[in-house]
Design a protein around this motif. Structure first.
Motif, PDB file in Angstrom:
ATOM      1  N   GLY A  90      55.406 132.304  35.883  1.00 58.12           N
ATOM      2  CA  GLY A  90      56.279 133.145  35.085  1.00 58.12           C
ATOM      3  C   GLY A  90      57.744 132.916  35.391  1.00 58.12           C
ATOM      4  N   TRP A  91      58.064 132.789  36.660  1.00 58.70           N
ATOM      5  CA  TRP A  91      59.450 132.521  37.053  1.00 58.70           C
ATOM      6  C   TRP A  91      59.922 131.174  36.517  1.00 58.70           C
ATOM      7  CZ3 TRP A  91      63.652 134.036  40.277  1.00 58.70           C
ATOM      8  CH2 TRP A  91      63.619 135.380  40.688  1.00 58.70           C
ATOM      9  N   PHE A  92      59.079 130.141  36.624  1.00 61.85           N
ATOM     10  CA  PHE A  92      59.477 128.816  36.135  1.00 61.85           C
ATOM     11  C   PHE A  92      59.857 128.885  34.656  1.00 61.85           C
ATOM     12  CE2 PHE A  92      56.528 126.780  39.495  1.00 61.85           C
ATOM     13  CZ  PHE A  92      57.570 126.729  40.410  1.00 61.85           C
ATOM     14  N   TYR A  93      58.993 129.541  33.871  1.00 62.01           N
ATOM     15  CA  TYR A  93      59.281 129.583  32.443  1.00 62.01           C
ATOM     16  C   TYR A  93      60.435 130.527  32.128  1.00 62.01           C
ATOM     17  CZ  TYR A  93      58.851 129.673  27.463  1.00 62.01           C
ATOM     18  OH  TYR A  93      59.142 129.562  26.135  1.00 62.01           O
ATOM     19  N   PHE A  94      60.527 131.631  32.842  1.00 55.29           N
ATOM     20  CA  PHE A  94      61.609 132.580  32.593  1.00 55.29           C
ATOM     21  C   PHE A  94      62.966 131.930  32.858  1.00 55.29           C
ATOM     22  CE2 PHE A  94      64.505 136.039  33.670  1.00 55.29           C
ATOM     23  CZ  PHE A  94      64.273 136.940  32.634  1.00 55.29           C
ATOM     24  N   VAL A  95      63.074 131.195  33.959  1.00 53.63           N
ATOM     25  CA  VAL A  95      64.337 130.522  34.285  1.00 53.63           C
ATOM     26  C   VAL A  95      64.621 129.407  33.283  1.00 53.63           C
ATOM     27  CG1 VAL A  95      65.549 129.130  36.006  1.00 53.63           C
ATOM     28  CG2 VAL A  95      64.224 131.116  36.730  1.00 53.63           C
ATOM     29  N   ALA A  96      63.601 128.604  32.966  1.00 51.82           N
ATOM     30  CA  ALA A  96      63.804 127.514  32.005  1.00 51.82           C
ATOM     31  C   ALA A  96      64.240 128.060  30.652  1.00 51.82           C
ATOM     32  CB  ALA A  96      62.519 126.700  31.863  1.00 51.82           C
ATOM     33  N   GLY A  97      63.558 129.097  30.175  1.00 51.43           N
ATOM     34  CA  GLY A  97      63.900 129.667  28.883  1.00 51.43           C
ATOM     35  C   GLY A  97      65.273 130.312  28.857  1.00 51.43           C
ATOM     36  N   ILE A 147      62.706 117.314  41.455  1.00 55.05           N
ATOM     37  CA  ILE A 147      61.712 118.187  42.063  1.00 55.05           C
ATOM     38  C   ILE A 147      62.361 119.363  42.796  1.00 55.05           C
ATOM     39  CG2 ILE A 147      61.626 116.911  44.236  1.00 55.05           C
ATOM     40  CD1 ILE A 147      58.684 118.593  42.353  1.00 55.05           C
ATOM     41  N   ALA A 148      63.628 119.199  43.205  1.00 53.55           N
ATOM     42  CA  ALA A 148      64.308 120.285  43.917  1.00 53.55           C
ATOM     43  C   ALA A 148      64.480 121.517  43.040  1.00 53.55           C
ATOM     44  CB  ALA A 148      65.673 119.814  44.416  1.00 53.55           C
ATOM     45  N   VAL A 149      64.516 121.330  41.729  1.00 51.04           N
ATOM     46  CA  VAL A 149      64.736 122.479  40.827  1.00 51.04           C
ATOM     47  C   VAL A 149      63.565 123.452  40.893  1.00 51.04           C
ATOM     48  CG1 VAL A 149      65.138 123.197  38.443  1.00 51.04           C
ATOM     49  CG2 VAL A 149      66.244 121.136  39.343  1.00 51.04           C
ATOM     50  N   PRO A 150      62.307 123.038  40.610  1.00 55.84           N
ATOM     51  CA  PRO A 150      61.200 123.999  40.727  1.00 55.84           C
ATOM     52  C   PRO A 150      60.984 124.488  42.152  1.00 55.84           C
ATOM     53  CG  PRO A 150      60.379 121.783  40.258  1.00 55.84           C
ATOM     54  CD  PRO A 150      61.853 121.742  40.061  1.00 55.84           C
ATOM     55  N   VAL A 151      61.282 123.647  43.148  1.00 48.56           N
ATOM     56  CA  VAL A 151      61.144 124.093  44.542  1.00 48.56           C
ATOM     57  C   VAL A 151      62.112 125.240  44.831  1.00 48.56           C
ATOM     58  CG1 VAL A 151      61.500 123.433  46.956  1.00 48.56           C
ATOM     59  CG2 VAL A 151      60.253 121.898  45.412  1.00 48.56           C
ATOM     60  N   LEU A 152      63.356 125.109  44.370  1.00 46.87           N
ATOM     61  CA  LEU A 152      64.346 126.169  44.584  1.00 46.87           C
ATOM     62  C   LEU A 152      63.947 127.451  43.856  1.00 46.87           C
ATOM     63  CD1 LEU A 152      67.072 127.153  45.651  1.00 46.87           C
ATOM     64  CD2 LEU A 152      68.146 126.129  43.625  1.00 46.87           C
ATOM     65  N   VAL A 153      63.498 127.317  42.600  1.00 48.58           N
ATOM     66  CA  VAL A 153      63.083 128.504  41.845  1.00 48.58           C
ATOM     67  C   VAL A 153      61.900 129.184  42.532  1.00 48.58           C
ATOM     68  CG1 VAL A 153      62.089 129.298  39.663  1.00 48.58           C
ATOM     69  CG2 VAL A 153      63.968 127.654  39.655  1.00 48.58           C
ATOM     70  N   ALA A 154      60.954 128.406  43.029  1.00 48.05           N
ATOM     71  CA  ALA A 154      59.809 128.980  43.732  1.00 48.05           C
ATOM     72  C   ALA A 154      60.252 129.725  44.987  1.00 48.05           C
ATOM     73  CB  ALA A 154      58.809 127.878  44.086  1.00 48.05           C
ATOM     74  N   ALA A 155      61.211 129.152  45.716  1.00 46.04           N
ATOM     75  CA  ALA A 155      61.693 129.801  46.935  1.00 46.04           C
ATOM     76  C   ALA A 155      62.365 131.138  46.616  1.00 46.04           C
ATOM     77  CB  ALA A 155      62.669 128.877  47.665  1.00 46.04           C
ATOM     78  N   VAL A 156      63.163 131.171  45.561  1.00 44.79           N
ATOM     79  CA  VAL A 156      63.826 132.422  45.168  1.00 44.79           C
ATOM     80  C   VAL A 156      62.792 133.453  44.728  1.00 44.79           C
ATOM     81  CG1 VAL A 156      65.402 133.471  43.495  1.00 44.79           C
ATOM     82  CG2 VAL A 156      65.975 131.275  44.542  1.00 44.79           C
ATOM     83  N   ALA A 157      61.795 133.023  43.953  1.00 45.48           N
ATOM     84  CA  ALA A 157      60.765 133.948  43.475  1.00 45.48           C
ATOM     85  C   ALA A 157      59.983 134.551  44.635  1.00 45.48           C
ATOM     86  CB  ALA A 157      59.816 133.221  42.526  1.00 45.48           C
ATOM     87  N   LEU A 180      67.479 120.170  33.969  1.00 42.66           N
ATOM     88  CA  LEU A 180      67.075 121.300  34.816  1.00 42.66           C
ATOM     89  C   LEU A 180      65.946 122.097  34.164  1.00 42.66           C
ATOM     90  CD1 LEU A 180      70.588 122.504  36.057  1.00 42.66           C
ATOM     91  CD2 LEU A 180      69.050 120.802  37.071  1.00 42.66           C
ATOM     92  N   PRO A 181      66.131 122.620  32.942  1.00 43.10           N
ATOM     93  CA  PRO A 181      64.997 123.308  32.322  1.00 43.10           C
ATOM     94  C   PRO A 181      63.855 122.365  31.968  1.00 43.10           C
ATOM     95  CG  PRO A 181      66.832 123.144  30.779  1.00 43.10           C
ATOM     96  CD  PRO A 181      67.352 122.722  32.116  1.00 43.10           C
ATOM     97  N   ALA A 182      64.157 121.086  31.677  1.00 42.47           N
ATOM     98  CA  ALA A 182      63.089 120.145  31.347  1.00 42.47           C
ATOM     99  C   ALA A 182      62.113 120.000  32.516  1.00 42.47           C
ATOM    100  CB  ALA A 182      63.682 118.793  30.970  1.00 42.47           C
ATOM    101  N   SER A 183      62.640 119.918  33.736  1.00 47.07           N
ATOM    102  CA  SER A 183      61.766 119.786  34.907  1.00 47.07           C
ATOM    103  C   SER A 183      60.917 121.044  35.105  1.00 47.07           C
ATOM    104  CB  SER A 183      62.597 119.509  36.161  1.00 47.07           C
ATOM    105  OG  SER A 183      63.443 120.611  36.482  1.00 47.07           O
ATOM    106  N   LEU A 184      61.491 122.215  34.814  1.00 46.66           N
ATOM    107  CA  LEU A 184      60.737 123.464  34.947  1.00 46.66           C
ATOM    108  C   LEU A 184      59.675 123.582  33.863  1.00 46.66           C
ATOM    109  CD1 LEU A 184      63.680 125.888  35.783  1.00 46.66           C
ATOM    110  CD2 LEU A 184      61.848 125.170  37.327  1.00 46.66           C
ATOM    111  N   VAL A 185      59.985 123.129  32.652  1.00 46.44           N
ATOM    112  CA  VAL A 185      58.996 123.149  31.577  1.00 46.44           C
ATOM    113  C   VAL A 185      57.825 122.232  31.924  1.00 46.44           C
ATOM    114  CG1 VAL A 185      58.567 122.513  29.175  1.00 46.44           C
ATOM    115  CG2 VAL A 185      60.645 123.770  29.777  1.00 46.44           C
ATOM    116  N   LEU A 186      58.116 121.069  32.487  1.00 47.17           N
ATOM    117  CA  LEU A 186      57.050 120.144  32.871  1.00 47.17           C
ATOM    118  C   LEU A 186      56.107 120.794  33.885  1.00 47.17           C
ATOM    119  CD1 LEU A 186      57.499 116.363  33.602  1.00 47.17           C
ATOM    120  CD2 LEU A 186      55.990 117.748  35.007  1.00 47.17           C
ATOM    121  N   VAL A 187      56.673 121.434  34.911  1.00 47.98           N
ATOM    122  CA  VAL A 187      55.839 122.104  35.919  1.00 47.98           C
ATOM    123  C   VAL A 187      55.067 123.257  35.287  1.00 47.98           C
ATOM    124  CG1 VAL A 187      55.872 123.408  38.071  1.00 47.98           C
ATOM    125  CG2 VAL A 187      57.346 121.417  37.814  1.00 47.98           C
TER     126      VAL A 187
END
Length: 463
Positions: A106-113, A413-423, A367-374
């Protein structure tokens, strides 16, 4: 069903919300929201940008993503039909792999969107500034206006947003189709005369283009977050999905062929308005004016659709303790006001940061493209676990195709890793400081739902 695997308690007074609206989306509105969500900044800026990465072979990138789009769209349609919930992909991941996976998805998509609502309005702003022959710095002002209009439309309510989306999407589809057909007369065969001319950057250029195009094709899962608001989700969602796939693939491939065939690409300034140049040449209008009209219509329609979808996802995440509790409230019309304002606020903040950093859409889009892929990796894996029959075949096909392209996004890969850490950090802090972050009341609501859900058959499936 909620993202935690239990039905949301819409009648608990502690949720401080009105009952969600029932039966507001039909087949026509669903197609409009889907087309508006997918035909976004990609159709404005990415044909030129991807052509610069891969040359005429960018058509292979578009074709690959189009082929991926069919099983992706059918997978999310099947999941949304089986589990209609505002949490969307967060719900599916929770059911398949547990609440932590659901929250992260949810966080990945919320941030990407939300970040996408910086890119889409800004792309439109560039086109408007070019039409008015203003400095590109002024594009940020036009982008802010586009974003504000989309936020206002969503605050009025989903019914109005759906009607606006229907008009915008229909007009854009017809305009793009007409531009593509008329541009074919100007295509140069030399672009396809040899492999070196067709693919000057080889397979790596094609793969790089496909990674960027995950942003262009973000939207297959967007309407899934609205599945609970369909009049007849079992009948309308699958039909709308099939229709949208056909429309989007035809329009994207047609416009991209026109761009590479006419050689309308090669530098950042031209790439940003490549479709407008093709449109102007094909229809005989001033290229910059045609581009500005196209950009305004598509940017407004896409921003409108994504704010509607992402704000509902924010509602689901807030309801289940992954975002602040105020996001889990709706007004009397069923609009998640705090969610709409949050998505719009993130988009506006992104405009400010991009302007201060001297960046452009081409610098931000990965940045959002990498999150959408994950997000697609998680969603298709969830589908492979939760679905059966033909739907499971769609999910497995989409998962394999996404895995094939994923290694080429390793640089981000650092983008989804950072978002996951914040979440995860927010989730941990919410448990440590429930009064400060609103977690105490949300936890009580979830426990209340859980005590009832545990007595209901089928309270959780999958993991």
């Amino acid at each position: 069903m909620s993202a935690t695997g239990h039905p949301p308690n819409t009648h608990d007074s502690s949720t401080a919300e009105a009952s969600p609206p029932q039966g507001t989306i039909g087949y026509g509105q669903a197609v409009a929201l889907y087309v508006g969500a997918v035909l976004g900044a990609g159709v404005l800026v990415l044909p030129g940008q991807v052509a610069s990465l891969a040359g005429p072979a960018s058509l292979v990138s578009w074709l690959f993503m189009g082929l991926l789009g069919l099983p992706l769209a059918m997978t999310f349609a099947a999941l949304a039909t089986r589990f209609p919930d505002p949490g969307g992909i967060s719900t599916y991941a929770t059911r398949a792999f547990g609440p932590t996976a659901g929250g992260l998805a949810g966080w990945f998509y919320f941030v990407a969107g939300s970040v996408g609502q910086t890119i889409v309005p800004l792309t439109g702003g560039y086109y408007i500034a070019a039409a008015l022959r203003l400095d590109q710095d002024r594009a940020f002002l036009f982008a802010a206006v586009i974003l504000a209009l989309a936020v206002a439309a969503n605050l009025v309510g989903l019914r109005l947003s759906g009607r606006v989306q229907l008009a915008l999407s229909g007009g854009v589809a017809l305009l793009l189709l007409a531009a593509t057909l008329t541009a074919f007369a100007h295509v140069h065969a030399s672009a396809f005369s040899s492999f070196s001319a067709f693919a000057p950057h080889g397979l790596s250029g094609i793969a790089d283009g496909a990674v960027v195009l995950f942003f262009a094709f973000a939207g297959w899962e967007a309407v899934a977050h609205l599945a609970g608001e369909f009049r007849d989700v079992h009948r309308d969602l699958t039909r709308a999905t099939a229709t949208t796939v056909a429309v989007v693939v035809v329009l994207y491939l047609g416009v991209s062929f026109a761009v590479v065939g006419t050689g309308t690409y090669g530098n950042a300034r031209l790439d940003r308005i490549a479709v407008g140049q093709v449109l102007g040449a094909g229809l005989g209008f001033s290229a910059t004016v045609a581009a500005a009209v196209l950009a305004t219509v598509i940017s407004l329609g896409t921003t409108n659709a994504f704010i509607a979808a992402v704000s509902r996802l924010g509602y689901g995440l807030g309801r289940d303790g992954w975002l602040p509790a105020p996001l889990a409230r709706r007004n009397a019309r069923g609009v998640p006001v705090a969610g709409v304002l949050a998505v719009g606020g993130i988009g506006a903040a992104g405009l400010v940061v991009t302007r201060l950093g001297g960046w452009g859409t081409e610098d931000v889009v990965r940045l959002p493209a990498s999150l959408v892929l994950v997000t697609y990796l998680i969603g298709t894996a969830a589908g492979a676990r939760l679905l059966t029959g033909r739907a499971r075949g769609y999910a497995l096909t989409a998962l394999v195709l996404t895995v094939v392209i994923a290694p080429f996004a390793a640089g981000y890969i650092a983008v989804p890793v950072l978002v996951a850490a914040v979440a995860l950090g927010y989730r941990w802090s919410r448990g440590r400081f429930p009064r400060l972050l609103g977690g105490e009341r949300a936890a009580a609501v979830r426990r209340s739902r859980g005590s009832r859900g545990s007595r209901e058959p089928g309270g959780r499936s999958g993991g």
